[in-house]
Motif scaffolding. Structure first.
Motif, PDB file in Angstrom:
ATOM      1  N   LYS A 189       0.825  -1.209   0.000  1.00  0.00           N
ATOM      2  CA  LYS A 189       0.000   0.000   0.000  1.00  0.00           C
ATOM      3  C   LYS A 189       0.860   1.260   0.000  1.00  0.00           C
ATOM      4  N   SER A 190       1.989   1.202   0.681  1.00  0.00           N
ATOM      5  CA  SER A 190       2.852   2.380   0.786  1.00  0.00           C
ATOM      6  C   SER A 190       3.448   2.782  -0.557  1.00  0.00           C
ATOM      7  N   VAL A 191       3.469   1.844  -1.512  1.00  0.00           N
ATOM      8  CA  VAL A 191       3.969   2.149  -2.851  1.00  0.00           C
ATOM      9  C   VAL A 191       2.821   2.576  -3.764  1.00  0.00           C
ATOM     10  N   LEU A 192       1.718   1.835  -3.740  1.00  0.00           N
ATOM     11  CA  LEU A 192       0.617   2.090  -4.667  1.00  0.00           C
ATOM     12  C   LEU A 192      -0.198   3.332  -4.307  1.00  0.00           C
ATOM     13  N   CYS A 193      -0.556   3.479  -3.047  1.00  0.00           N
ATOM     14  CA  CYS A 193      -1.503   4.531  -2.659  1.00  0.00           C
ATOM     15  C   CYS A 193      -0.988   5.953  -2.893  1.00  0.00           C
ATOM     16  N   PRO A 194       0.276   6.275  -2.587  1.00  0.00           N
ATOM     17  CA  PRO A 194       0.741   7.641  -2.864  1.00  0.00           C
ATOM     18  C   PRO A 194       0.806   7.961  -4.352  1.00  0.00           C
ATOM     19  N   ARG A 195       0.851   6.933  -5.197  1.00  0.00           N
ATOM     20  CA  ARG A 195       1.006   7.144  -6.632  1.00  0.00           C
ATOM     21  C   ARG A 195      -0.316   7.125  -7.386  1.00  0.00           C
ATOM     22  N   SER A 196      -1.357   6.590  -6.779  1.00  0.00           N
ATOM     23  CA  SER A 196      -2.638   6.461  -7.478  1.00  0.00           C
ATOM     24  C   SER A 196      -3.795   6.695  -6.522  1.00  0.00           C
ATOM     25  N   GLN A 197      -4.639   7.672  -6.830  1.00  0.00           N
ATOM     26  CA  GLN A 197      -5.809   7.940  -6.005  1.00  0.00           C
ATOM     27  C   GLN A 197      -6.786   6.776  -6.061  1.00  0.00           C
ATOM     28  N   TYR A 198      -6.790   6.062  -7.185  1.00  0.00           N
ATOM     29  CA  TYR A 198      -7.671   4.898  -7.329  1.00  0.00           C
ATOM     30  C   TYR A 198      -7.343   3.853  -6.267  1.00  0.00           C
ATOM     31  N   PHE A 199      -6.066   3.501  -6.150  1.00  0.00           N
ATOM     32  CA  PHE A 199      -5.669   2.503  -5.161  1.00  0.00           C
ATOM     33  C   PHE A 199      -5.789   3.055  -3.746  1.00  0.00           C
ATOM     34  N   LYS A 204      -8.879   2.453   1.512  1.00  0.00           N
ATOM     35  CA  LYS A 204      -9.450   3.159   2.652  1.00  0.00           C
ATOM     36  C   LYS A 204     -10.578   2.353   3.281  1.00  0.00           C
ATOM     37  N   GLY A 205     -10.861   2.643   4.534  1.00  0.00           N
ATOM     38  CA  GLY A 205     -11.965   1.993   5.211  1.00  0.00           C
ATOM     39  C   GLY A 205     -13.284   2.315   4.530  1.00  0.00           C
ATOM     40  N   GLY A 206     -14.199   1.359   4.519  1.00  0.00           N
ATOM     41  CA  GLY A 206     -15.487   1.566   3.879  1.00  0.00           C
ATOM     42  C   GLY A 206     -15.602   0.874   2.545  1.00  0.00           C
ATOM     43  N   PHE A 207     -14.480   0.503   1.954  1.00  0.00           N
ATOM     44  CA  PHE A 207     -14.486  -0.248   0.703  1.00  0.00           C
ATOM     45  C   PHE A 207     -14.128  -1.700   1.006  1.00  0.00           C
ATOM     46  N   LYS A 208     -14.747  -2.622   0.274  1.00  0.00           N
ATOM     47  CA  LYS A 208     -14.545  -4.040   0.574  1.00  0.00           C
ATOM     48  C   LYS A 208     -13.087  -4.460   0.401  1.00  0.00           C
ATOM     49  N   GLU A 209     -12.364  -3.792  -0.522  1.00  0.00           N
ATOM     50  CA  GLU A 209     -10.961  -4.149  -0.751  1.00  0.00           C
ATOM     51  C   GLU A 209     -10.111  -3.925   0.495  1.00  0.00           C
ATOM     52  N   SER A 210     -10.488  -2.925   1.295  1.00  0.00           N
ATOM     53  CA  SER A 210      -9.723  -2.658   2.512  1.00  0.00           C
ATOM     54  C   SER A 210      -9.927  -3.757   3.549  1.00  0.00           C
ATOM     55  N   VAL A 211     -11.029  -4.501   3.404  1.00  0.00           N
ATOM     56  CA  VAL A 211     -11.323  -5.601   4.324  1.00  0.00           C
ATOM     57  C   VAL A 211     -10.745  -6.917   3.808  1.00  0.00           C
TER      58      VAL A 211
END
Length: 397
Positions: A189-199, A204-211
């Protein structure tokens, strides 16, 4: 100056400089040629033109290896900025490259480009009028034009970039998974999230992917593998060196790479990866003139006009220009001609460009530049006694 060549100042176009001669050690170019820039990898390769837009890679005679050099290999250069000098010499770790450009402005713009891509230790020497710079036997080292720093056979890497590369290759400390096709990629996550708002949103909490700790993407595995490799700043076979990974490949392999680049471009637009999207567009445009198969050219044009987003960073302009340049070959190929006539979006764009060229008188360019074209791939008249083999790679963030 010829309109067939694009200087570094022009946006969304490949960059090349026409040469009268290229000499590297015992290798000497056979006739008019072009020094071509691989922008993604900061490499300069020697190409011969077969047609106004199509080109082939120059090769060493002893092992058929591509003739190219990396900007990071350049230790120093010599030039005489008197407004007429067309020659530039470059000192590499174990040899010298002599370049004779078609015009003195090409020499100056090339040198400025090389300086922007080379290491901080790179030095440009102004050759004084009392030095026989134009002689074929001019030797930088013998004349005292040496590197200020010790020759470096490797490119110093950013420790942070190296660490991220290692995470991709090992999957260590992975805290998220990306699934595409039948492939699963262990990511961070530390690589993908800062580079893409989609990821970032998906994690983030509230989306099934975060679970669930994973996300399934619609793209095929090869496209997502390339996308993730780019996010981790890892050299890969799709955007890697044009000269060692692409130029000498069979047509069918070239077509696969080009379509993968378009898929990468479309995916980056979807996942808000603007920097990688721009690199994918540059990589596609820089490789285009090395694609010779008429049907492949039409297929690529169809994909761009049908599938690429409106913000295409010059892809439509580049491909329709190449279609126009290769139209004689497309007409002769039955399959390519039939598919072209069925391309509802490509045909009008081709006609619009043709009309624009007629209005501007640009159709005369081919005739004016005919002296630069070769009918068959040339062979170096002198066989080199050794091949320069320097396998360095550097990637920007």
């Amino acid at each position: 100056m010829s309109s067939d060549y694009t200087l570094a100042s022009e946006e969304h176009s490949s960059i090349g400089w026409p040469l009268q001669a290229f000499v590297l050690g015992d290798f000497t170019s056979a006739g008019a040629c072009e020094l071509h820039l691989d922008r993604e990898n900061s490499e300069f390769g020697l190409l011969y033109r077969l047609e106004p837009s199509a080109a082939v890679m120059a090769q060493f005679a002893d092992n058929d290896g591509p003739v190219f050099f990396h900007a990071a290999w350049a230790l120093a250069a010599c030039h005489r900025s008197n407004g007429t000098c067309k020659k530039v010499t470059i000192l590499l770790p174990n040899c010298q490259v002599d370049l004779e450009f078609m015009h003195h402005e090409y020499a100056q713009t090339f040198l400025a480009t090389l300086k922007s891509l080379a290491t901080n230790a790179f030095t440009v020497y102004e050759v004084t009028v009392n030095v026989a710079f134009q002689r074929k036997d001019f030797d930088m080292v013998k004349m005292g034009y040496r590197a200020h720093a010790n020759p470096a056979w490797g490119v110093v890497s950013d420790p942070m970039t190296t660490s991220i590369n290692r995470l991709w290759k090992t999957g260590e400390w992975s805290d998220f998974m990306v699934i595409a096709g039948n492939r699963t990629f262990n990511v961070h996550k530390s690589v993908l999230c800062p580079r893409s708002q989609y990821f970032a949103n998906a994690c983030k909490g509230g989306f099934k992917e975060s679970v669930t700790g994973h996300i399934k993407l619609e793209e095929d595995g090869a496209t997502i593998e390339t996308l993730l490799a780019e996010m981790y700043n890892v050299v890969n076979s799709v955007t890697g060196s044009i000269y060692t990974n692409f130029a000498l490949k069979p047509d069918i392999e070239k077509e696969f790479v080009m379509h993968t680049l378009l898929k990468l471009f479309i995916a980056c637009d979807k996942y808000h990866l603007e920097c990688i999207k721009a690199r994918a567009a540059e990589a596609f445009i820089d490789r285009l003139q090395l694609v010779h198969d008429p049907l492949a050219i039409v297929d690529l044009a169809s994909t761009i006009f049908n599938d690429c987003p409106e913000s295409d960073l010059g892809l439509r302009t580049s491909i329709i220009g190449y279609v126009e340049a290769r139209m004689p070959a497309i007409r002769k190929d039955e399959g390519a001609r039939a598919e072209f006539l069925q391309c509802e979006l490509v045909m009008p764009a081709h006609l619009d460009r043709f009309s624009e060229m007629v209005e501007k008188g640009a159709l005369q360019i081919t005739t004016q530049s005919s002296s630069l074209l070769l009918t068959t791939p040339p062979v170096s008249p002198t066989k080199p006694r050794r091949t320069i083999a320097m396998n360095l790679r550097s990637r920007g963030a």
